[in-house]
Design an enzyme around this catalytic site. Structure first.
Site, PDB file in Angstrom:
ATOM      1  N   CYS A  56     -46.675  45.391 -79.120  1.00 54.05           N
ATOM      2  CA  CYS A  56     -47.194  44.080 -79.526  1.00 54.05           C
ATOM      3  C   CYS A  56     -47.065  43.075 -78.391  1.00 54.05           C
ATOM      4  O   CYS A  56     -45.988  42.523 -78.155  1.00 54.05           O
ATOM      5  CB  CYS A  56     -46.447  43.600 -80.770  1.00 54.05           C
ATOM      6  SG  CYS A  56     -46.992  41.989 -81.334  1.00 54.05           S
ATOM      7  N   CYS A  67     -46.082  39.562 -79.440  1.00 49.41           N
ATOM      8  CA  CYS A  67     -44.658  39.420 -79.775  1.00 49.41           C
ATOM      9  C   CYS A  67     -43.804  39.364 -78.509  1.00 49.41           C
ATOM     10  O   CYS A  67     -42.904  38.543 -78.395  1.00 49.41           O
ATOM     11  CB  CYS A  67     -44.146  40.608 -80.590  1.00 49.41           C
ATOM     12  SG  CYS A  67     -45.229  41.182 -81.873  1.00 49.41           S
ATOM     13  N   ASP A  68     -44.069  40.258 -77.572  1.00 48.71           N
ATOM     14  CA  ASP A  68     -43.114  40.494 -76.487  1.00 48.71           C
ATOM     15  C   ASP A  68     -43.607  40.096 -75.095  1.00 48.71           C
ATOM     16  O   ASP A  68     -42.835  40.123 -74.144  1.00 48.71           O
ATOM     17  CB  ASP A  68     -42.730  41.986 -76.461  1.00 48.71           C
ATOM     18  CG  ASP A  68     -42.037  42.408 -77.749  1.00 48.71           C
ATOM     19  OD1 ASP A  68     -41.332  41.570 -78.337  1.00 48.71           O
ATOM     20  OD2 ASP A  68     -42.199  43.565 -78.166  1.00 48.71           O
TER      21      ASP A  68
END
Ligand code: NDP
Length: 311
Positions: free
Chosen positions: A134, A137-138
Site C-alpha cells: 500500500c 499507507c507507507d
C-alpha cells in the site's frame, strides 16, 4: 440455534464502524472477526491519513480502539470465522468455524480484500521492513529514497505516480513487455522523469541486512538469454492486484467478474437484508476512511430494513 438481529462479518474499519452504528441504534449485533482481526490496517505501520490523529496512529492501535468503541456501545465481538452462509431465506444462517450455526435478520458483509503477493519467502522475511502492498499507507516513509513497484496495471501506475512525488526514484517491475494499465494512467507514468519501467522483468528475491536494501531480478525469464541483475532499493511495493474475500459467498449474492460484492442503492446487495461495506465491495478507493464511511451507510440501511421488516 442462536439468533441475532444483525450479523457483521469482518472486523476492519467497515465492520467496526457498522457495529458502532447498529449497536447504538439498539440492534443486537454480533461481529465475527475473521482470519485477520482488525483487517488489513493491522499489517501497516503508522496511519497518517485517517482524520482525527494529527500525529498519526499505529494501525494495530487504531483497530483496537475501533473494537473497544464497538464493544463499549454493546456489540458482541467474537473471534472466529464465518465459513459459509445461506442467504436464500430470512433469517439468514451462517455456519461458523466451530461447527455451530447462527441465524440473523440482517447481515453486513465486511470481509475486505487481500493484497496479492508474489509468493516469495523474502516477502514474509521483510514484512514491515521494506515490503508493502500500500503506497498510500507507507509511501511517506520512503521520502527521497528509491523504491520499486511490482505490476503493470492501473494500481501499479497509480502507486508509482504517487510514490514519484515523494521518492527520488521509482522503478516499475513489469513482467510483460507492456503495461496493462489504461492509456490515461500510462500517460501519467510517462510524464514522470523519476519513474523507470523495467519491462520483461521478474522478481526472484530481496536482499538486505537491515530491511530491504535491494531486489534480485531476471530479465527475459524462461528465454535463452535470461539475464539476472540486482538493483538497490529501500522499499518494495506490491501492486499486482487485490483479491476480495468473497469465496464463502459464491452463489449466495451477486459478485462482479473480479469477485467483489455488487452493491446498489447505498450498501444494498442483490439479497434484501444483506448489505456490504468496505473493500469487499470497493475495488476502487480501498481506503480505511472510505471503508468506515460505507460501514456507516450499511448500518443505517440495516436499521431502515429492520424497521420496515418488523412492521
Ligand atoms: P490488474 O489485475 O489490472 O493488474 C495487475 C498487474 O499485476 C498486471 O500488470 C499483471 O501483469 C501484474 N501481475 C499479476 N500477477 C503478477 C505476478 N505474479 N508477478 C508479476 N506481475 C504480476 O490489477 P490492478 O490492481 O492494477 O487493477 C484492478 C482493477 O481496478 C482494474 O480493473 C483497474 O482498472 C482498476 N483500477 C482502476 C483505477 C483507476 O481507474 N484509477 C486505479 C486502480 C485500479 P500482467 O499484465 O502480465 O498480467
Amino acid at each position: 440455534m442462536e439468533t441475532t438481529k444483525c450479523l457483521i462479518i469482518g472486523s476492519g474499519p467497515a465492520g467496526f464502524t457498522a457495529a458502532i452504528y447498529t449497536s447504538r441504534a439498539g440492534i443486537r449485533t454480533i461481529v465475527y472477526e475473521g482470519l485477520q482481526p482488525g483487517g488489513q490496517l493491522t499489517t501497516t505501520t503508522t496511519i497518517e491519513n485517517f482524520p482525527g490523529f494529527p500525529d498519526g496512529i499505529d494501525g494495530f492501535q487504531l483497530m483496537g480502539q475501533m473494537k473497544q468503541q464497538a464493544v463499549r456501545v454493546g456489540a458482541d465481538v467474537r473471534a472466529g470465522m464465518v465459513k459459509a452462509v445461506d442467504l436464500s431465506h430470512r433469517p439468514f444462517v451462517a455456519q461458523l468455524d466451530d461447527g455451530r450455526e447462527l441465524a440473523a435478520e440482517a447481515v453486513i458483509i465486511a470481509t475486505g480484500a487481500s493484497a496479492k503477493y508474489l509468493g516469495l519467502a523474502d516477502e514474509q522475511r521483510y514484512a514491515g521492513q521494506g515490503v508493502s502492498a500500500c503506497a498510500t499507507c507507507d509511501g511517506f516513509f520512503y521520502r527521497k529514497k528509491v523504491v520499486a513497484v511490482v505490476g503493470g496495471g492501473d494500481t501499479a501506475c497509480e502507486e508509482a505516480t504517487y510514490l514519484s512525488n515523494l521518492c527520488s526514484k521509482v522503478y516499475m517491475i513489469v513482467r510483460k513487455g507492456y503495461l496493462r494499465a489504461s492509456a490515461a494512467m500510462q500517460q501519467r507514468v510517462a510524464e514522470r522523469e523519476n519513474i523507470e519501467i523495467l519491462y520483461n522483468t521478474n522478481t526472484v528475491g530481496l536482499f538486505g541486512d537491515n530491511g530491504v536494501e535491494g531486489v534480485h531480478l531476471v530479465r527475459g525469464k524462461g528465454n535463452d538469454h535470461e539475464e539476472p541483475f540486482d538493483i538497490a532499493i529501500d522499499g518494495f511495493f506490491l501492486a499486482i492486484g487485490h483479491q476480495p474475500n468473497t469465496q464463502f459467498l459464491e452463489g449466495q449474492v451477486e459478485l462482479d467478474a473480479q469477485g467483489y460484492v455488487v452493491t446498489r442503492d447505498g450498501a444494498a446487495t442483490s439479497v434484501p437484508g444483506v448489505f456490504a461495506a468496505g473493500d469487499v465491495a470497493d475495488p476502487r478507493y480501498r481506503q480505511a476512511v472510505a471503508a468506515a464511511g460505507t460501514g456507516c451507510r450499511a448500518a443505517l440501511d440495516v436499521e431502515r430494513f429492520l424497521a420496515q421488516a418488523d412492521n
